[in-house]
Write a protein that holds these residues in place. Sequence first.
Motif, PDB file in Angstrom:
ATOM      1  N   LEU A  40      49.500 152.867  56.582  1.00  0.00           N
ATOM      2  CA  LEU A  40      49.439 151.735  55.646  1.00  0.00           C
ATOM      3  C   LEU A  40      48.135 151.001  55.901  1.00  0.00           C
ATOM      4  O   LEU A  40      47.884 150.555  57.012  1.00  0.00           O
ATOM      5  CB  LEU A  40      50.626 150.795  55.883  1.00  0.00           C
ATOM      6  N   MET A  41      47.279 150.952  54.883  1.00  0.00           N
ATOM      7  CA  MET A  41      46.010 150.255  55.054  1.00  0.00           C
ATOM      8  C   MET A  41      45.993 149.000  54.194  1.00  0.00           C
ATOM      9  O   MET A  41      46.231 149.068  52.993  1.00  0.00           O
ATOM     10  CB  MET A  41      44.832 151.142  54.674  1.00  0.00           C
TER      11      MET A  41
ATOM     12  N   ASN B  68      54.169 160.530  46.212  1.00  0.00           N
ATOM     13  CA  ASN B  68      52.709 160.355  46.176  1.00  0.00           C
ATOM     14  C   ASN B  68      52.099 160.775  47.508  1.00  0.00           C
ATOM     15  O   ASN B  68      52.738 160.629  48.557  1.00  0.00           O
ATOM     16  CB  ASN B  68      52.350 158.883  45.947  1.00  0.00           C
ATOM     17  N   SER B  69      50.875 161.262  47.455  1.00  0.00           N
ATOM     18  CA  SER B  69      50.147 161.444  48.701  1.00  0.00           C
ATOM     19  C   SER B  69      49.401 160.150  49.044  1.00  0.00           C
ATOM     20  O   SER B  69      49.176 159.831  50.205  1.00  0.00           O
ATOM     21  CB  SER B  69      49.168 162.606  48.582  1.00  0.00           C
ATOM     22  N   VAL B  70      49.012 159.431  47.993  1.00  0.00           N
ATOM     23  CA  VAL B  70      48.364 158.128  48.158  1.00  0.00           C
ATOM     24  C   VAL B  70      49.018 157.156  47.174  1.00  0.00           C
ATOM     25  O   VAL B  70      49.170 157.495  46.005  1.00  0.00           O
ATOM     26  CB  VAL B  70      46.851 158.205  47.832  1.00  0.00           C
ATOM     27  N   THR B  71      49.406 156.000  47.650  1.00  0.00           N
ATOM     28  CA  THR B  71      49.942 154.975  46.738  1.00  0.00           C
ATOM     29  C   THR B  71      49.158 153.696  46.938  1.00  0.00           C
ATOM     30  O   THR B  71      49.040 153.210  48.073  1.00  0.00           O
ATOM     31  CB  THR B  71      51.432 154.703  47.029  1.00  0.00           C
ATOM     32  N   GLU B  72      48.613 153.194  45.872  1.00  0.00           N
ATOM     33  CA  GLU B  72      47.880 151.930  45.970  1.00  0.00           C
ATOM     34  C   GLU B  72      48.593 150.871  45.148  1.00  0.00           C
ATOM     35  O   GLU B  72      49.055 151.139  44.042  1.00  0.00           O
ATOM     36  CB  GLU B  72      46.449 152.097  45.477  1.00  0.00           C
ATOM     37  N   ALA B  73      48.669 149.664  45.734  1.00  0.00           N
ATOM     38  CA  ALA B  73      49.357 148.560  45.038  1.00  0.00           C
ATOM     39  C   ALA B  73      48.419 147.872  44.056  1.00  0.00           C
ATOM     40  O   ALA B  73      47.268 147.592  44.385  1.00  0.00           O
ATOM     41  CB  ALA B  73      49.873 147.552  46.063  1.00  0.00           C
ATOM     42  N   HIS B  74      48.919 147.635  42.863  1.00  0.00           N
ATOM     43  CA  HIS B  74      48.161 146.935  41.817  1.00  0.00           C
ATOM     44  C   HIS B  74      49.003 145.765  41.318  1.00  0.00           C
ATOM     45  O   HIS B  74      50.214 145.814  41.375  1.00  0.00           O
ATOM     46  CB  HIS B  74      47.930 147.849  40.607  1.00  0.00           C
ATOM     47  N   ASP B  75      48.322 144.784  40.777  1.00  0.00           N
ATOM     48  CA  ASP B  75      49.029 143.804  39.938  1.00  0.00           C
ATOM     49  C   ASP B  75      48.341 143.812  38.574  1.00  0.00           C
ATOM     50  O   ASP B  75      47.511 144.688  38.299  1.00  0.00           O
ATOM     51  CB  ASP B  75      49.078 142.417  40.592  1.00  0.00           C
TER      52      ASP B  75
ATOM     53  N   GLY C  33      44.372 145.855  47.338  1.00  0.00           N
ATOM     54  CA  GLY C  33      43.842 146.237  48.639  1.00  0.00           C
ATOM     55  C   GLY C  33      44.895 146.760  49.592  1.00  0.00           C
ATOM     56  O   GLY C  33      44.662 146.828  50.796  1.00  0.00           O
ATOM     57  N   VAL C  34      46.049 147.145  49.080  1.00  0.00           N
ATOM     58  CA  VAL C  34      47.116 147.694  49.930  1.00  0.00           C
ATOM     59  C   VAL C  34      47.329 149.147  49.525  1.00  0.00           C
ATOM     60  O   VAL C  34      47.536 149.439  48.347  1.00  0.00           O
ATOM     61  CB  VAL C  34      48.431 146.904  49.764  1.00  0.00           C
ATOM     62  N   CYS C  35      47.253 150.030  50.511  1.00  0.00           N
ATOM     63  CA  CYS C  35      47.256 151.461  50.222  1.00  0.00           C
ATOM     64  C   CYS C  35      48.108 152.193  51.261  1.00  0.00           C
ATOM     65  O   CYS C  35      48.060 151.866  52.446  1.00  0.00           O
ATOM     66  CB  CYS C  35      45.801 151.925  50.297  1.00  0.00           C
ATOM     67  N   LEU C  36      48.912 153.146  50.827  1.00  0.00           N
ATOM     68  CA  LEU C  36      49.748 153.940  51.733  1.00  0.00           C
ATOM     69  C   LEU C  36      49.337 155.410  51.629  1.00  0.00           C
ATOM     70  O   LEU C  36      49.270 155.962  50.524  1.00  0.00           O
ATOM     71  CB  LEU C  36      51.216 153.756  51.338  1.00  0.00           C
ATOM     72  N   LEU C  37      49.051 156.038  52.769  1.00  0.00           N
ATOM     73  CA  LEU C  37      48.554 157.416  52.787  1.00  0.00           C
ATOM     74  C   LEU C  37      49.532 158.305  53.536  1.00  0.00           C
ATOM     75  O   LEU C  37      50.066 157.916  54.572  1.00  0.00           O
ATOM     76  CB  LEU C  37      47.215 157.506  53.531  1.00  0.00           C
ATOM     77  N   ASP C  38      49.703 159.511  53.027  1.00  0.00           N
ATOM     78  CA  ASP C  38      50.534 160.490  53.719  1.00  0.00           C
ATOM     79  C   ASP C  38      49.724 161.219  54.786  1.00  0.00           C
ATOM     80  O   ASP C  38      48.497 161.204  54.768  1.00  0.00           O
ATOM     81  CB  ASP C  38      51.084 161.496  52.704  1.00  0.00           C
ATOM     82  N   HIS C  39      50.448 161.888  55.677  1.00  0.00           N
ATOM     83  CA  HIS C  39      49.808 162.574  56.784  1.00  0.00           C
ATOM     84  C   HIS C  39      48.779 163.591  56.303  1.00  0.00           C
ATOM     85  O   HIS C  39      47.668 163.694  56.839  1.00  0.00           O
ATOM     86  CB  HIS C  39      50.874 163.268  57.643  1.00  0.00           C
TER      87      HIS C  39
ATOM     88  N   VAL D  77      37.886 156.045  47.764  1.00  0.00           N
ATOM     89  CA  VAL D  77      37.672 156.845  46.559  1.00  0.00           C
ATOM     90  C   VAL D  77      38.407 156.194  45.391  1.00  0.00           C
ATOM     91  O   VAL D  77      37.864 156.021  44.307  1.00  0.00           O
ATOM     92  CB  VAL D  77      38.163 158.289  46.770  1.00  0.00           C
ATOM     93  N   ILE D  78      39.642 155.777  45.678  1.00  0.00           N
ATOM     94  CA  ILE D  78      40.439 155.145  44.624  1.00  0.00           C
ATOM     95  C   ILE D  78      39.800 153.828  44.205  1.00  0.00           C
ATOM     96  O   ILE D  78      39.613 153.564  43.025  1.00  0.00           O
ATOM     97  CB  ILE D  78      41.891 154.881  45.124  1.00  0.00           C
ATOM     98  N   SER D  79      39.395 153.048  45.191  1.00  0.00           N
ATOM     99  CA  SER D  79      38.896 151.719  44.853  1.00  0.00           C
ATOM    100  C   SER D  79      37.578 151.781  44.103  1.00  0.00           C
ATOM    101  O   SER D  79      37.199 150.835  43.451  1.00  0.00           O
ATOM    102  CB  SER D  79      38.753 150.864  46.108  1.00  0.00           C
ATOM    103  N   ARG D  80      36.861 152.894  44.198  1.00  0.00           N
ATOM    104  CA  ARG D  80      35.616 153.007  43.425  1.00  0.00           C
ATOM    105  C   ARG D  80      35.868 153.580  42.038  1.00  0.00           C
ATOM    106  O   ARG D  80      34.928 153.877  41.306  1.00  0.00           O
ATOM    107  CB  ARG D  80      34.621 153.900  44.163  1.00  0.00           C
ATOM    108  N   GLY D  81      37.141 153.826  41.728  1.00  0.00           N
ATOM    109  CA  GLY D  81      37.471 154.291  40.392  1.00  0.00           C
ATOM    110  C   GLY D  81      37.309 155.784  40.204  1.00  0.00           C
ATOM    111  O   GLY D  81      37.393 156.295  39.100  1.00  0.00           O
TER     112      GLY D  81
END
Lengths: 132, 347
Positions: free
Chosen positions: B91-92, B115-122, B128-134, B150-154
Amino acid sequence: MRTAAGTVLPFPCSSSCANRRALRKNLLGALRVSGSPVIVDLSGCSNLNHEDIDLLLECVAQVAGRDTKVLFVAGPRVNRVLLDVTRIASVAPVFDSVKEARAYPQMATKNDAEDRVLTKSRSSQSQRLWSA
Amino acid sequence: MELGTVVVVPAKEDLFAMPGDQSHVAALAQSARPLYSSRMPILGNDVLQSWIERVRKLGVQSLWITSSHGDDSEACFALPGFARQGFDRLLMIKLKSYAEMDLADLVRFHCEKRNSVTEAHDARGQLGVCLLDHRELQAAAEKHQFPGSVISRGRNTYDHHPYQFRGYAKRILSASERQELVRDGLTGACALRPFGTEIREQVWIGEGVNLADSVRVIGPAYIGARTIVREGATIGPFASVERHCVVDCGTTVERSTVLPNTYLAPGLLIRHGLVDGRYLQDLGWGAVADLEPAGLGGRIHRRESHGQAFGESDGFSRAESGSAWNIVPWDIVPSPTAPQPWFQVQL
């Protein structure tokens, strides 16, 4: 620079003490003798320091309680912020350009004329009431 | 499933540098604009602590904290270390928002969507909250590229469903949203409570505040610990003056925030602004003015130890556990060239 709408005095960023003294003399002199509004143009000064602020406050104090008006042209937004923070903007009108500032006294004159007409008509109305 | 947690403080300043440190002042001078550090208190609270509390509720035993210069390269240095540690998920949290988020719900969503990557949006975008799998963690470690960056840069190359957060959230690095958070905290519109004593309705003051007799405090308002407010000054409404400030005679602070260790000269009118030492960001005009050359304000220089920065600041002293955070340098930093230190926090 004297115009129909008032005197425009540029406010440069003064570097030396001599320049500042001259600027102070010009500004306060103009405010003392002028019957028409004086526009102080800060467009040429991007960094107002404490001496500049003191001088601007002195200008406002100079015209306090007199018919002479002092108007400021802020120029950069930073100047506008500093005029707000020092409360100068609360006691003297501040504009974005000299053109806007020049328009202001005309509006004021117009408003004053309207006020005079209104007061005159009210007083004549009250005189009629008294006489009745 | 073991969950690793990293909090990244996105700033140019040192992780422990707090307002008042010479390094922080130097950074401010260089940037020539306020540095709205996410470590700066909001109504006396540390947003980092609010995230730590949310992580603790997940049952996580410890987390790691570092700072980032914006490109996540520091986090990349540590990814192989996390992968080797055998964490199933990471969890980042980039410390750029205050969000009343149930992290357990985020984890649940991540699992349900596979998901392999889940990012929180509103509604306004990423939080800025991101969950990554192993597997993502390992892949990112091999590529030395952080998936979240990578995600945050679109440039999202991942097949993932973003977590849509519908609760209360504000971006604390935006001066206007920060002021909205202050307003909401003062009026009870969010869960962030001012850290101090409520002396009357919607007026809070911290410890050791020195208010002159003629000071007017108009609620809602907050005055932080050991702040001095001199004769004739007015604080409020919707004003927050954080700790160790001096508001001089006759100055009015209204709908504004004054960040810690700030001096305000006599007779000023601070309205719709954010003051950080010598800099004032006017939210109405959208301009940043330097108050110091005009003799209108400045930074109050005082040294704060690292212990104060993390353990004794207003927010941390309120730790619900009742004990100070146990912070130790992380001993699995994979590269000695990592530009910022990592710290492990035992929860």
